[in-house]
Design a protein around this motif. Structure first.
Motif, PDB file in Angstrom:
ATOM      1  N   THR A   7      28.837  46.051  26.612  1.00  0.00           N
ATOM      2  CA  THR A   7      29.692  46.674  25.608  1.00  0.00           C
ATOM      3  C   THR A   7      29.150  46.526  24.190  1.00  0.00           C
ATOM      4  O   THR A   7      29.209  47.460  23.396  1.00  0.00           O
ATOM      5  CB  THR A   7      31.116  46.072  25.667  1.00  0.00           C
ATOM      6  N   ASP A  26      30.622  54.633  29.733  1.00  0.00           N
ATOM      7  CA  ASP A  26      30.707  53.298  30.301  1.00  0.00           C
ATOM      8  C   ASP A  26      31.024  53.466  31.780  1.00  0.00           C
ATOM      9  O   ASP A  26      31.784  54.351  32.151  1.00  0.00           O
ATOM     10  CB  ASP A  26      31.808  52.494  29.609  1.00  0.00           C
ATOM     11  N   GLU A  27      30.473  52.618  32.620  1.00  0.00           N
ATOM     12  CA  GLU A  27      30.659  52.721  34.066  1.00  0.00           C
ATOM     13  C   GLU A  27      30.280  54.126  34.533  1.00  0.00           C
ATOM     14  O   GLU A  27      31.040  54.825  35.198  1.00  0.00           O
ATOM     15  CB  GLU A  27      32.116  52.400  34.452  1.00  0.00           C
ATOM     16  N   GLY A  43      35.423  47.115  34.282  1.00  0.00           N
ATOM     17  CA  GLY A  43      35.305  46.941  32.840  1.00  0.00           C
ATOM     18  C   GLY A  43      36.187  45.938  32.140  1.00  0.00           C
ATOM     19  O   GLY A  43      35.794  45.391  31.127  1.00  0.00           O
TER      20      GLY A  43
HETATM   21 MG    MG Z   1      31.718  46.839  30.832  1.00  0.00          MG
END
Ligand code: MG
Ligand code: ADP
Length: 689
Positions: free
Chosen positions: A294, A391-392, A546
């Motif tokens: 992150t 993200d992901e 996450g």
């Molecule tokens: Mg993450």
């Protein structure tokens, strides 16, 4: 001719009426084409008939028996029950049927049938409830055959799907093959038609595996071809947003309470080089859960903002998007960052808030847009979007990433993923991206301590959770289901939350979270957990990806045997994110050796790569139906780990074909070309793209 019959609606097939067709639609099946591609999740094999003395308890058995004595018929409330005994010379079995008046005429004392069903032992007696009854020669014809078992919805019977499938194959003629002959020959593949037919109605195990391999190859081959064509289109786009490293990122890196790990530092430099380089960035950051991805996204977005551009970050769930937004705001405040102006945009916002966010995005008053796939909707206009971050990434697929990128012009792309894929495969499957690997954990992290235990360990686990909470920590408990399900012996969050409240002292705050809650409610609960207003969060897998609450140190996973290993690894990754020692308790409610062996892998290793590899070693080809890896590059029949040879072969073949004929103009590729050029290509599933 062929394609027309494939487009025929299933409702026009013999034996399918409005009602069945509506059920099919719930499964995503409208046309014959959809139906052919609705693959079984498992197969049932008709075994040879055994004698009564040879039956195996708790297993499906087929026994040839003669009905003896009286057949009794009773009613209990609204249930009609038929009971009798049937025997051969070696023993007898008690049979019971419920609500089966249609059988009454065939169940006669003295008649002989094949009974097939699960054998149970009650006292000294063997019993069968609702066994299927066959005539002797009828069963003989079935022996050795494999019967497909389809994923179903309520009201839809397996036999209905099977019947429709047979009808469908009668109507559609021969399915056209899009693989060039040369490739089929090279690998000894069966034709496309034969493969699809054998996936539904396999002649035997061998032909099933051959069919699966052919279709798995197709999935990879088309995926790679598409990727290659995509890459060709975007190759070497000039970088129209050249950025320089800005002072705020430098200052932040100095002031953070930790130093970037070497791997993070290297990835950071890769990103900075890309952003300032000659061509547009297309980069994947691959790093195990908790490796600290992150902060890299934050630094990249800060760089874009510092250079006067907008950047956007897309997360797969509302909960995660919200958390990123909150944590970004915290960083901005704590480190007095002035250039980054974040905004949250998710489907959960009120219409008014959405409008407001959209207008801020359009005017450029905000430069860091965080959200879910709401970010890629047509009505969202950006002012000067220069960087998109997913993200992901494995939760999205190439298509969504491309749409996201298309929100700007030749935008930089940064994708982040925790999927553990060996480098050789990653290069193929993420073929359009350069890769930075984060292969080390932040210093000072203690490895998570694991245990795999049975249900009788629960009281001890609760005591352990209580002690951790009293020491100031928090805990997660994961259940597979939201509510009590029919016939399913799995824990559900609703009842479990109550049980846990009773088992723990009243001052410990237990709250539940599930995916069906309203987004606002989910946000509030996650927020409260983050603020430590909740001590124990009982949740479904909605928190799988996450979520970062470093103060949580225990995760207890109920019915752990019901989850895939990579999913368990992601879940476990919710703890071990801070300095404190963390713990993962896997509750195994299965007694099979297989479950024990699989969970042992989790017990031994905290390394995503190792787990994926071990998992693969233990799974046989037969296990490929049913257990799907969650999320990760989900192909329908292909499994990137198990079929890694096919992934590699398909890439070699795709490159070979394109090197000879980069636009697939030769007649031998005509079907293939058509297939690739139709956006809604319906022969093969492009869900993963
Ligand atoms: Mg993450
Ligand atoms: P993931 O890679 O799973 O997305 P996160 O980025 O959420 O992981 O990071 C997990 C936790 O580790 C966060 O609390 C973050 O602040 C912390 N973290 C990240 N990098 C470092 C580092 N180099 N040293 C110590 N802690 C770090």
């Amino acid at each position: 001719m062929e394609s027309r019959s494939l487009q025929e609606l299933v409702i026009n097939l013999k034996g399918i009426g409005e009602k069945t067709s509506a059920l099919f639609e719930k499964c995503g099946i409208k046309t014959c084409n959809d139906l052919c591609r609705y693959y079984p999740r498992a197969y049932d094999t008709y075994d040879k008939v055994v004698r009564a003395c040879d039956v195996k308890e708790s297993m499906v058995n087929a026994v040839k028996l003669t009905i003896i004595g009286n057949v009794t018929k009773r009613r209990v409330r609204n249930l009609s029950i038929i009971a009798f005994e049937a025997a051969d010379e070696t023993g007898r079995i008690k049979m019971t049927y419920f609500n089966a008046p249609y059988l009454a005429s065939s169940i006669k004392s003295g008649t002989t049938h094949i009974f097939r069903g699960i054998i149970r032992k009650k006292g000294s007696f063997f019993t069968m409830d609702q066994p299927k009854m066959y005539k002797v020669d009828e069963y003989a014809a079935l022996v050795g055959k494999m019967q497909p078992i389809y994923p179903l919805v309520k009201g839809l019977k397996n036999s209905q799907v099977t019947k429709a499938m047979s009808e469908c194959f009668k109507n559609i003629g021969v399915l056209e093959d899009y693989l060039p002959e040369s490739i089929k020959e090279k690998h000894g593949f069966m034709s496309y038609h034969e493969a699809v037919l054998n996936i539904h109605f396999p002649k035997n195990n061998e032909s099933l595996e051959n069919a699966r391999r052919r279709l798995a190859y197709d999935e990879f081959f088309l995926f790679v071809l598409r990727l290659r064509l995509l890459k060709k289109n975007q190759e070497e786009f000039e970088n129209s947003y050249r950025m320089i490293e800005v002072s705020e990122t430098k200052r932040l890196l100095e002031q953070l309470p930790y130093k970037l790990t070497n791997a993070q530092q290297k990835a950071y430099e890769d990103i900075q080089n890309d952003l300032s380089g000659d061509t547009v960035m297309n980069r994947l950051i691959q790093g195990d859960v908790g490796s600290g991805k992150t902060i890299l996204a934050f630094l990249a977005l800060l760089t874009a903002a510092g250079n006067g551009y907008q950047g956007a970050l897309m997360a797969p769930t509302e909960v995660l998007a919200m958390q990123h937004y909150e944590s970004f705001k915290e960083l901005i405040e704590k480190y007095h960052i002035t250039t980054l102006k974040p905004v949250l945009l998710t489907g959960a916002l009120s219409a008014k808030d959405k409008k407001e966010a959209q207008s801020l995005i359009k005017s450029g008053e905000v430069n860091c847009i965080i959200g879910t796939n709401a970010l890629i909707q047509a009505k969202v206009d950006y002012k000067n979007l220069a960087l998109v971050v997913t993200d992901e990434q494995h939760r999205f697929g190439v298509r969504q990433r491309e749409t996201f990128k298309g929100k700007g012009l030749n935008t930089h792309v940064l994708a982040m993923s925790a999927t553990p894929i060996p480098r050789t495969l990653a290069i193929i499957l993420y073929g359009d991206l350069s890769i930075s690997v984060i292969n080390e954990m932040p210093v000072g992290r203690l490895p998570i301590k694991n245990c795999v235990v049975g249900p009788d360990y629960r009281p001890t686990a609760y005591k352990f959770i209580k002690n951790q909470v009293e020491a100031g920590r928090q805990a997660y408990v994961i259940c597979p289901m939201i509510e009590e399900g029919e016939n399913v012996e799995a824990e559900n969050v609703t009842d479990y939350t109550e049980k846990l409240r009773e088992a723990l002292p009243p001052n410990i705050r237990v709250q539940m979270l599930n995916g069906k809650m309203k987004p606002k409610e989910k946000d509030e609960i996650m927020d409260a957990f983050l603020r430590r207003d909740i001590d124990v969060l009982v949740s479904t897998t909605v928190i799988e990806v996450g979520i970062n609450v470093p103060n949580a140190t225990v995760i207890m996973i109920e019915n752990a045997n019901r989850f895939g290993l990579s999913q368990l690894h992601q879940l476990r990754g919710r703890v071990g994110r801070g300095k404190e020692q963390s713990y993962c308790i896997f509750i195994n409610t299965s007694e099979t050796d297989e479950a024990k062996k699989r969970l042992d892998i989790m017990n031994r290793s905290n390394d995503g790569f190792e787990i994926a590899e071990e998992d693969l070693k233990q799974r046989g080809p037969g296990d490929l139906f049913g257990i799907r890896q969650s999320g990760d590059l989900n192909f329908r029949l292909g499994d990137i780990y198990h079929d890694s040879d096919l992934v590699k072969e398909s890439a070699i073949d795709a490159d070979m074909i394109l090197s000879q004929d980069s636009e697939l103009k030769s007649p031998q590729y005509s079907v293939l070309r058509d297939l690739l050029s139709t956006k809604s290509a319906n022969l093969v599933d492009f869900a993963t793209l």
